[in-house]
Structure formats: structure tokens, C-alpha cells
Design a protein around this motif. Sequence first.
Motif, PDB file in Angstrom:
ATOM      1  N   TYR A 164      10.858  25.737  16.921  1.00 34.41           N
ATOM      2  CA  TYR A 164      10.246  24.418  17.060  1.00 34.41           C
ATOM      3  C   TYR A 164      10.494  23.843  18.451  1.00 34.41           C
ATOM      4  O   TYR A 164      11.562  24.024  19.023  1.00 34.41           O
ATOM      5  N   ARG A 165       9.508  23.160  18.979  1.00 29.49           N
ATOM      6  CA  ARG A 165       9.667  22.423  20.229  1.00 29.49           C
ATOM      7  C   ARG A 165       9.448  20.944  19.934  1.00 29.49           C
ATOM      8  O   ARG A 165       8.351  20.519  19.563  1.00 29.49           O
ATOM      9  N   PHE A 166      10.503  20.180  20.099  1.00 26.75           N
ATOM     10  CA  PHE A 166      10.421  18.750  19.821  1.00 26.75           C
ATOM     11  C   PHE A 166       9.742  18.040  20.993  1.00 26.75           C
ATOM     12  O   PHE A 166      10.151  18.158  22.140  1.00 26.75           O
ATOM     13  N   GLU A 167       8.696  17.259  20.673  1.00 28.25           N
ATOM     14  CA  GLU A 167       7.903  16.602  21.711  1.00 28.25           C
ATOM     15  C   GLU A 167       8.175  15.099  21.833  1.00 28.25           C
ATOM     16  O   GLU A 167       7.778  14.487  22.814  1.00 28.25           O
ATOM     17  N   GLY A 168       8.815  14.499  20.828  1.00 26.40           N
ATOM     18  CA  GLY A 168       9.128  13.083  20.962  1.00 26.40           C
ATOM     19  C   GLY A 168       9.048  12.304  19.663  1.00 26.40           C
ATOM     20  O   GLY A 168       8.552  12.792  18.650  1.00 26.40           O
ATOM     21  N   PHE A 169       9.581  11.072  19.725  1.00 29.89           N
ATOM     22  CA  PHE A 169       9.541  10.149  18.591  1.00 29.89           C
ATOM     23  C   PHE A 169       8.360   9.186  18.747  1.00 29.89           C
ATOM     24  O   PHE A 169       7.884   8.926  19.858  1.00 29.89           O
ATOM     25  N   PHE A 170       7.952   8.604  17.607  1.00 33.27           N
ATOM     26  CA  PHE A 170       7.002   7.493  17.594  1.00 33.27           C
ATOM     27  C   PHE A 170       7.582   6.429  16.673  1.00 33.27           C
ATOM     28  O   PHE A 170       7.922   6.716  15.520  1.00 33.27           O
ATOM     29  N   SER A 171       7.718   5.217  17.200  1.00 32.60           N
ATOM     30  CA  SER A 171       8.375   4.165  16.423  1.00 32.60           C
ATOM     31  C   SER A 171       7.847   2.797  16.813  1.00 32.60           C
ATOM     32  O   SER A 171       7.565   2.536  17.987  1.00 32.60           O
ATOM     33  N   ASP A 172       7.693   1.930  15.803  1.00 33.46           N
ATOM     34  CA  ASP A 172       7.318   0.535  16.048  1.00 33.46           C
ATOM     35  C   ASP A 172       8.541  -0.364  16.183  1.00 33.46           C
ATOM     36  O   ASP A 172       8.423  -1.529  16.536  1.00 33.46           O
ATOM     37  N   LYS A 173       9.746   0.210  15.921  1.00 34.97           N
ATOM     38  CA  LYS A 173      10.952  -0.615  15.875  1.00 34.97           C
ATOM     39  C   LYS A 173      11.906  -0.359  17.038  1.00 34.97           C
ATOM     40  O   LYS A 173      12.761  -1.195  17.326  1.00 34.97           O
ATOM     41  N   LYS A 174      11.782   0.785  17.679  1.00 37.86           N
ATOM     42  CA  LYS A 174      12.736   1.148  18.722  1.00 37.86           C
ATOM     43  C   LYS A 174      12.021   1.465  20.034  1.00 37.86           C
ATOM     44  O   LYS A 174      10.872   1.887  20.050  1.00 37.86           O
ATOM     45  N   THR A 175      12.734   1.270  21.119  1.00 41.39           N
ATOM     46  CA  THR A 175      12.278   1.717  22.439  1.00 41.39           C
ATOM     47  C   THR A 175      13.351   2.621  23.018  1.00 41.39           C
ATOM     48  O   THR A 175      14.538   2.305  22.980  1.00 41.39           O
ATOM     49  N   ASN A 176      12.937   3.751  23.566  1.00 41.99           N
ATOM     50  CA  ASN A 176      13.871   4.761  24.022  1.00 41.99           C
ATOM     51  C   ASN A 176      13.084   5.753  24.869  1.00 41.99           C
ATOM     52  O   ASN A 176      11.891   5.948  24.639  1.00 41.99           O
ATOM     53  N   PRO A 177      13.717   6.411  25.848  1.00 44.29           N
ATOM     54  CA  PRO A 177      12.982   7.410  26.643  1.00 44.29           C
ATOM     55  C   PRO A 177      12.362   8.522  25.790  1.00 44.29           C
ATOM     56  O   PRO A 177      11.345   9.100  26.174  1.00 44.29           O
ATOM     57  N   ASP A 178      12.986   8.791  24.632  1.00 47.46           N
ATOM     58  CA  ASP A 178      12.429   9.835  23.754  1.00 47.46           C
ATOM     59  C   ASP A 178      11.266   9.328  22.912  1.00 47.46           C
ATOM     60  O   ASP A 178      10.564  10.118  22.288  1.00 47.46           O
ATOM     61  N   VAL A 179      11.070   8.018  22.847  1.00 45.51           N
ATOM     62  CA  VAL A 179       9.991   7.432  22.053  1.00 45.51           C
ATOM     63  C   VAL A 179       8.722   7.435  22.884  1.00 45.51           C
ATOM     64  O   VAL A 179       8.617   6.748  23.896  1.00 45.51           O
ATOM     65  N   LYS A 180       7.732   8.200  22.440  1.00 48.27           N
ATOM     66  CA  LYS A 180       6.496   8.368  23.205  1.00 48.27           C
ATOM     67  C   LYS A 180       5.533   7.206  23.049  1.00 48.27           C
ATOM     68  O   LYS A 180       4.645   7.010  23.882  1.00 48.27           O
ATOM     69  N   GLY A 181       5.659   6.469  21.939  1.00 49.85           N
ATOM     70  CA  GLY A 181       4.736   5.357  21.726  1.00 49.85           C
ATOM     71  C   GLY A 181       4.866   4.784  20.329  1.00 49.85           C
ATOM     72  O   GLY A 181       5.800   5.103  19.586  1.00 49.85           O
ATOM     73  N   LYS A 182       3.934   3.917  19.997  1.00 48.32           N
ATOM     74  CA  LYS A 182       3.888   3.300  18.672  1.00 48.32           C
ATOM     75  C   LYS A 182       3.285   4.270  17.661  1.00 48.32           C
ATOM     76  O   LYS A 182       2.639   5.261  18.028  1.00 48.32           O
TER      77      LYS A 182
END
Length: 455
Positions: A164-182
Motif C-alpha cells: 500500500y502507498r498512503f497518499e493522505g488524509f481527508f478531514s473536516d475537523k483537522k488541519t495537518n500537512p498530511d491532510v490533503k483537503g476536506k
Amino acid sequence: MILSGKGRYSRYLRPVTILFDVLVITVLFRFFFREHGLNYLHFGAYQIACWGIISYFSGFYAVYRYTTPIKIITKLMGQGILFLLCVIAFFPFAKDTIFSGQAIAEYLLAAFAAITLCKFLTFYYLKRYRVATGSNYRKAVIIGYTQQAIRLKEVFETRPDYGYRFEGFFSDKKTNPDVKGKIADIEAYVQENSIDEIYCSLNEISNTQLKELVEFADINKKTIKFIPDTDGIFAKNLRMDYYEMFPVLSLKKTALHDPFAQMVKRAFDIIFSLLVITLLLSWLTPLLALLIKLESRGPVFFKQSRPGINEKEFFCYKFRSMQINERTEQSVVKNDPRITRIGKFIRKTSLDEMPQFFNVIKGDMSVVGPRPHLWSQNNLYSHRIKKYMVRLYVRPGITGLAQVRGSRGEISSNEDMVFRIKYDVFYIENWSLLLDIKIIIQTVVNIFAGDEKAY
């Protein structure tokens, strides 16, 4: 040859493994029972049937990149015990065969030694191959930035053998360099970056968003899995898998996703079609050809481009039931002036569809499945009706559940098409060989009983 990028050699592994196992059990018994008067043909056919039935119901070939060695050993033991009982059960009915417990034991030990060795070599070689070459990986994103989601990311990063290659998180509650967007951005991101799997933390998504996401995954052939934030199981149609000690919930795949089920359905299609072609079409075709030619000028057969499995184009064959015209992409209506007199009869009795058994032999169609629509209908309704594209995951059929439930003939409204799609999706999600047989029987009954929508 070295595969690079996202080579999907995995799709061939299960059929190849099944073929290897069948060859092992059918070749070795000739060596161990050569002096026992065994009928090789009868015993070979019996073995293959038993092996297939046992493996289908035990999930013997349900081995994935994250399956543990202990689970593989458990599957091997279960398969071995049940197959041993089936082999022993054959001998009381083979009166001319000498029963030998020693021969049976040696045969099964040799067969399962070969099968076990092959299974574990393949399992470990592919893990090492993925790590060494980066091939056959899957891109994954995670919805939610919970503790469980972060743990799953760590599993992806610390276990490259999972592929697996992890590409990023998506979250409406958090902001982080790993969070790609909403969460609202995920559909566009998945399509633009060719994401394969979506992992969803149920704590960070609403029911409406979840429903839309599942529909998006269905339409675009993406895998969606769920990260449990509690110890409870949320629905009976979810399957629990473990990546090491990390639990992940997956929507259960339909029976037709299983390679063995696909092989069973294809074998049934070929056998049934050959019987129909040999016993019925061999004499019916010349008769209908003469009647069609006597009434109107033109070819006996009519072929038309239709969308098949995965929306791949194929040519659907029928006996010609209309005068030659330029409106072949226009669906038939009641009292259509294009239909000839013999055409009215063969359409009423569904005899016009009989040449499609040759489509089945070619592999374009199945005996039972969603009916292939016109391209104009396909293009129109694929954007209007949710889950329309699900029907294209399987081969189209000569007959189908929607047809035997009264949904055939003219489509005059969106509701008519929605009604058909519901039955098509139900068939795909609940397929069994018994269901195919019931639909075929009901189709024959409807032909003799008459169908007011058959025109």
C-alpha cells in the motif's frame, strides 16, 4: 519480466493457483493408484467437483496480501480434512477398485505437500517482490484524522510488504500537512490521482456523506473500507479483516467477484449454450431463415453494437424481425410498423434472441444477466440513475431477473429503467447457480404463457 508501477498481476494469481491445485490432485492420483483398478476418468471428475465445492464454501482461495500465515495453515487443514473424507467416500461406490488406506494417505500427503509449498512460496515471494520492486501496489487515502486512522497510516508505512502507498488524509475537523483537503474534495482527488482504496473513519463522516461515498465507489470501481472506532460490528454485510492487529471493515464482495464462482457460471454458460445450439438451433435456424427470407429482403441475422462487461463494445446477434431501416438505435414500441409478420411471432416467443447463444460461446454474454441496453439508453441513463453502471460489472445476459419479473419491452419513463436497475443490482449482489436456473425456467414458462410486453 519486471512489472513496474501498479501492475495488476494479482488478478491472475487466483486462477493460476486453482489450475495448479487441480493439476496436482488429478495428476498425482494416477501414480499412487495405478495398481488399484481405479477408473481415472470417473475419479478425476469426482475429485475436481469435490475440490471445487469444498474450496468454494470454505473460502480456501480467499487469501489476500494481508492474510496471516496462521490463517493460511487453517485453510489448508480444513481443505485437507474435508477432501480426505470425499476421497474415502468414493471407494464404496467403485466396486472394481481395490481400497488402500496407505495409497490414499501417500497420495494426499504428496498432493498437499505440493499445494502447501506452492501457496507459501507464492505468498512470501510476492511480499518480497512488492518490497523490492514497488510493483503491484495500491494507492490508499483515509477519511478522518482519528487515532485509529493514524495507526492505520503507520501500518501502511511500516509494512511495505502489504503493498500500500498512503497518499493522505481527508478531514473536516483537522488541519495537518498530511491532510490533503476536506471530505468534499475526496472524489476529485481519487479520480485525478488514480486512488485504489478509500479507508473511512466512521466518526468523521455523516450518513449522507457515507451514502454518497459508497455510490461514488460503486460507479468508479473503487474499494471502500471502514475503520471501526469501537469494538462493535456495525452491519452484518461488513467483513472484519486484520492488518497485523489492526481491524478494518470491508463491504462484502458479491459472489460474482469470486474467481471460482465466475468459473462455475462460465462453465454453466458454455454447457447450456452448446446444448441449445446442438439440440435446438441446429434445425430451427434453417427454418426461421427460410421464413424470414420469404417475407422480406435482407439478411437473416441482425447484429447491433451494445455495451458489454465494463462497457466494452460487442455485437449482439438476433434473428432479423424488422424491415431494413435506418432507426436501429430507436427502441421498439407497441405496434411498431418496422416489425414484420414473422418478426412479430419470433419476438413474442423470444426466438429472435436465440442467436445470442453464440455470443455466450464467444464470451460476450452470459445466459443469465442484465440485458444489454442500446448505446443511446446506456449514455442517457448512466448519468441519471444511481448504480446504473453496477450492471456493467458482469456480462450481459440473454435473459435476466428483471425480464422474468415483468420488466421488458418499451422503456417509457425513468421509473421503468429504475425498476430494471433494481432487479439487475439485486441479481448481481445475490447471484447463485440456483438463481440462474430458476430464471431460465421462469423464462421458458413466460414464453409459453405469453408476455404482453413482448413486442
